[in-house]
Design an enzyme around this catalytic site. Structure first.
Site, PDB file in Angstrom:
ATOM      1  N   VAL A  58       0.898  -1.151   0.000  1.00 47.60           N
ATOM      2  CA  VAL A  58       0.000   0.000   0.000  1.00 47.60           C
ATOM      3  C   VAL A  58       0.937   1.202   0.000  1.00 47.60           C
ATOM      4  O   VAL A  58       1.900   1.255   0.771  1.00 47.60           O
ATOM      5  CB  VAL A  58      -0.994  -0.017   1.192  1.00 47.60           C
ATOM      6  CG1 VAL A  58      -0.332  -0.262   2.532  1.00 47.60           C
ATOM      7  CG2 VAL A  58      -1.799   1.294   1.242  1.00 47.60           C
ATOM      8  N   SER A  59       0.653   2.152  -0.891  1.00 47.73           N
ATOM      9  CA  SER A  59       1.602   3.248  -1.119  1.00 47.73           C
ATOM     10  C   SER A  59       1.787   4.115   0.125  1.00 47.73           C
ATOM     11  O   SER A  59       0.975   4.115   1.044  1.00 47.73           O
ATOM     12  CB  SER A  59       1.127   4.125  -2.278  1.00 47.73           C
ATOM     13  OG  SER A  59       0.872   3.335  -3.407  1.00 47.73           O
TER      14      SER A  59
END
Ligand code: SAM
Length: 218
Positions: A58-59
């Site tokens: 997840v960024s």
């Protein structure tokens, strides 16, 4: 949890990424801790990418904020995300478009689709549809889109995505090689006229598929 969340929000604001109040509220309504695996909970509120399994992440929160701010999402819009991952980015977009808006998000990995759906159910998201498939092709039957966000690295913005963008709409994608990419914000000004703005260098996992990287090259 909320202490970490508030610290993270404060940090991203201080560094100038987070500017709009609706986005700040959306981040509060979608606590990142609910979108990371059990053994990564302590990293949820650091401004860093977090592994979500299957070689994916997840960024980084400040990157999610930069992309979301740049898109200028409005209530009631029809939005496409390519690369569902944990579902966190789509959850935030879902809050921003409101109940009259719609988020379609595409993911190629079945296991992540299950996880993202669970995560999105947990926050009560009702306007987000997670669709399995090659997101590099877009979603022709749900087009045109007001906004398109690609959350994996591409060599070029896939043609089908540009075709599925409304005139006046914005798309954003990290464009480059497998190591680093330039974040490009695109505005479709006319049918065949696109304006580009460059927003800095980033490092994303690759988008695979017909208009993405080939599996053999990863
Ligand atoms: N937006 C996500 C989030 O909020 O957690 C993070 C996205 S992660 C950086 C990139 C995702 O793109 C991965 O989950 C990966 O499996 C997915 N992906 C890669 N190629 C794809 C394709 N052709 N179509 C759809 N998803 C793809």
């Amino acid at each position: 949890m909320s202490e970490g969340l508030e610290r993270l929000i404060g940090e991203i604001k201080k560094h100038g990424f987070l500017k709009s109040k609706p986005l700040e509220e959306a981040i509060r309504k979608c606590p990142r801790g609910l979108f990371v695996p059990e053994d990564r909970k302590e990293d949820a509120y650091l401004d860093e990418p977090v592994h979500i399994g299957f070689g994916q992440t997840v960024s980084q929160p400040s990157t999610v904020v930069l992309m979301t701010e740049a898109l200028k999402v409005e209530k009631g819009q029809n939005v496409l995300e390519v690369g569902t991952g944990s579902g966190w980015q789509s959850a935030i977009l879902g809050v921003l478009v409101g109940e009259k808006g719609k988020i379609y998000t595409t993911e190629r990995l079945k296991a992540l689709i299950r996880i993202a759906k669970d995560n999105l159910n947990r926050i009560g998201a009702k306007n987000i549809e997670v669709i399995e498939g090659d997101g590099s092709l877009g979603l022709k039957d749900k087009a045109p889109f007001d906004r398109i966000i690609v959350t994996a690295a591409v060599r070029f913005v896939p043609g089908p995505l540009l075709e599925q963008l409304k005139i006046g709409g914005f798309a954003i994608a990290p464009v480059g090689d497998m190591v680093s990419q330039e974040m490009i914000l695109i505005k479709r000004v006319e049918k065949n006229k696109f304006e580009r703005k460059f927003l800095g260098r980033f490092a994303f996992v690759p988008l695979l598929g017909e208009y993405g990287f080939s599996e053999g090259s990863v």
